[in-house]
Design an enzyme around this catalytic site. Structure first.
Site, PDB file in Angstrom:
ATOM      1  N   LYS A   1       0.841  -1.199   0.000  1.00 12.75           N
ATOM      2  CA  LYS A   1       0.000   0.000   0.000  1.00 12.75           C
ATOM      3  C   LYS A   1       0.877   1.250   0.000  1.00 12.75           C
ATOM      4  CE  LYS A   1      -4.006   1.905   2.515  1.00 12.75           C
ATOM      5  NZ  LYS A   1      -4.882   1.728   3.711  1.00 12.75           N
TER       6      LYS A   1
ATOM      7  N   SER B   1      -9.753   1.518   2.798  1.00  7.91           N
ATOM      8  CA  SER B   1      -8.947   2.319   1.907  1.00  7.91           C
ATOM      9  C   SER B   1      -7.872   1.519   1.156  1.00  7.91           C
ATOM     10  CB  SER B   1      -8.265   3.451   2.690  1.00  7.91           C
ATOM     11  OG  SER B   1      -7.359   2.937   3.638  1.00  7.91           O
TER      12      SER B   1
ATOM     13  N   SER C   1      -9.813  -0.668   6.996  1.00 10.59           N
ATOM     14  CA  SER C   1      -9.278  -0.476   5.649  1.00 10.59           C
ATOM     15  C   SER C   1      -8.585  -1.692   5.034  1.00 10.59           C
ATOM     16  CB  SER C   1      -8.312   0.707   5.627  1.00 10.59           C
ATOM     17  OG  SER C   1      -9.039   1.907   5.685  1.00 10.59           O
TER      18      SER C   1
END
Lengths: 432, 89
Positions: free
Chosen positions: A38, A113, A137
């Protein structure tokens, strides 16, 4: 080091912000395995943007602790994945790099997310990926994309090199196509790091083995409360029935603090964000300020052009919640509510080994449909309690509703990752 | 209820530029979100809900850190080894 992994796959779902087409890898438990990271996790020499214009061009001079672990385990780091800007979202649509599409249905968002990490795994581009989970997330996109995602116990994985959004709740964790890969990646990144002041010094994770028989699993009524899509509830309930069929004892229970959890989470995370994101002024990194303007004018200007709408909304609300005259009404009350959530978990874990319920109250949302911020926040109701209390939680696929993936969430006691991974593996193997 | 003026004031102290056209949007959204946060009004303070926190300190030991060049590598146009910032006055 020495071997190179060629990663020239197309990216039809916009899962990546940066792709490393030639990734070095070495020997170890992840030797030659493509792993996506990420884009809020610092990678030395690889641009790290947090999905934001304000960090475009930022090249971290150091690796996050988890990246050091990935490299020594032999992993091929093939790229940095798309995400809601600074982790603030439930759809990955607030990224400055455009939305990620859900491989299960490209007209829908992958969740957020960590939507890019989930899409990269679900589409088969990578075997596993790192995400971060501040209020769901990792688990939300795992649920929406039909894969496995684990949020570890707060402190189990070092946050050194993770670009902060809400420090008191966020954890780095693995996403993978199955429980074994998820556990493998977790075993590589878990461990003590003195550079993270909240790091826990615990024994290494135990070898994974399927185990569910005899476990007492609590199902709080509130996890199936108002706002949960009946079709999702039905799929998750049949998953819980399968847990019972595998020998678990299902126990109905109640978690009254759920009524406060979402508000406590948002007040706390926005307050922490308003402080953490104060550092983005373009002076030390990121887009440069206009040196001709005066101090406050230059910063206001760059923070307006560099941050997207959701990030600015949360900074403003967090600043408001901490401002003179309102701190007692919002922040102090949120901390009391947070303690009530912790107390509820502690009470429930005196009689049950883990809790089960839906990961998300709904299935993946159509792209472009969540324009109202409050309704987007409400989708996080079932994931935020684990972050408020710091307990580990995993989302594992349990079927479909409306022909879209649905995740079963298992929440464990502090430091019980081995136990919930074992239960998730038993569930996964029993579901085949 | 927060007003447009309240939002503009917060934007000033947070150094977040907000357009006049955005003030209406943010003000409406803030009121909806703050209405939802009002559920916290019924949270009891004290007793079992008193947050448990403790500070854990460590010795302050000097350890190797980033080099001067690494620290400056992302700064715009550093001068004589210093970062530049907008003028204060």
């Amino acid at each position: 080091m020495g071997s190179r992994y060629s990663f020239d796959n197309p990216d039809p779902h916009n899962a990546f912000i940066t792709i490393c087409r030639e990734a070095e890898y070495g020997e170890g438990p992840l030797s030659g395995i493509p792993v996506a990271v990420k884009d809020n996790i610092s990678t030395a020499g690889i641009e790290t943007t947090c999905g934001s214009n304000i960090l475009k061009g930022y090249i971290p001079p150091y690796d996050a602790h988890v990246i050091t672990h990935l490299r020594s385990a032999g992993a091929a780091i093939v790229g940095k994945t798309n995400m809601d800007e600074f982790g603030m979202g439930t759809t990955t649509e607030s990224s400055a790099f455009g939305p990620t599409l859900n491989p299960a249905d490209p007209t829908r968002a992958p969740g957020g997310s960590s939507g890019g990490s989930a899409a990269a795994v679900a589409s088969g581009m990578v075997q596993m990926a790192l995400g971060t989970d501040t209020g769901g997330s990792i688990r939300c996109p795992a649920s929406f994309c039909g894969i496995v995602g684990l949020k570890p116990t707060y402190g189990r994985v070092s946050r050194y090199g993770l670009i902060a959004y809400a420090n008191s709740m966020e954890q780095i964790g693995p996403l993978a196509g199955n429980v074994r890969d998820c556990a493998l990646l977790y075993s590589v990144i878990a461990g003590y790091d003195p550079r993270d002041g909240t790091s826990l010094d615990l024994p290494a994770p135990a070898p994974l083995k399927a185990e569910i028989a005899g476990k007492r699993i609590g199902v709080p009524a509130e996890f199936f409360g108002e706002g949960v899509d009946p079709a999702v509830a039905k799929t998750v309930q049949s998953g819980i029935d399968r847990l019972e069929g595998l020998g678990a004892e299902i126990i109905s229970c109640s978690m009254p603090s759920m009524q406060y959890a979402l508000a406590a989470y948002y007040v706390t995370s926005m307050s922490e964000a308003s402080s953490n994101l104060g550092r983005y002024d373009g002076v030390r990194y990121g887009t440069a300020p206009d040196f001709v303007r005066s101090w406050h004018d230059a910063y206001s200007h760059i923070r307006k052009s560099g941050f997207g709408e959701e990030v600015r909304r949360r900074i403003l609300l967090g600043s408001f919640a901490l401002s003179a005259g309102y701190q007692g009404k919002y922040y102090a009350k949120a901390q009391a509510a947070r303690q009530m959530v912790r107390n509820d978990f502690a009470r429930l874990f005196e009689t049950v080994d883990m809790l089960a319920g839906p990961t998300m109250p709904c299935v993946a949302l159509p792209l472009g449909e969540t324009s109202d911020p409050l309704s987007m926040y409400l989708a996080d109701i079932l994931t935020v309690p684990a972050n408020l209390a710091g307990v580990p939680a995993i989302s594992v696929p349990c079927g479909t509703a409306h022909n879209l993936p649905v995740g079963l969430q298992l929440i464990g006691k502090h430091r019980s990752e081995d136990e919930i991974l074992s239960a998730a593996l038993a569930f996964e193997e029993g579901s085949v | 209820m927060v007003s447009k003026e309240d939002v503009a004031h917060i934007a000033t102290i947070a150094d977040i530029g907000v357009d006049e056209s955005e003030l209406d949007l943010f003000t409406g959204q803030f009121n909806a979100i703050l209405d939802y946060f009002d559920v916290l009004d019924s949270v009891p303070i004290g007793g079992d809900a008193a947050p448990l926190r403790k500070n854990v300190f460590r010795d302050d030991e000097v350890v190797p850190s980033l080099s001067h060049d690494e620290v400056l590598m992302n700064a715009t146009d550093p001068e004589d080894g210093f970062i530049r910032a907008p003028r204060v006055i």
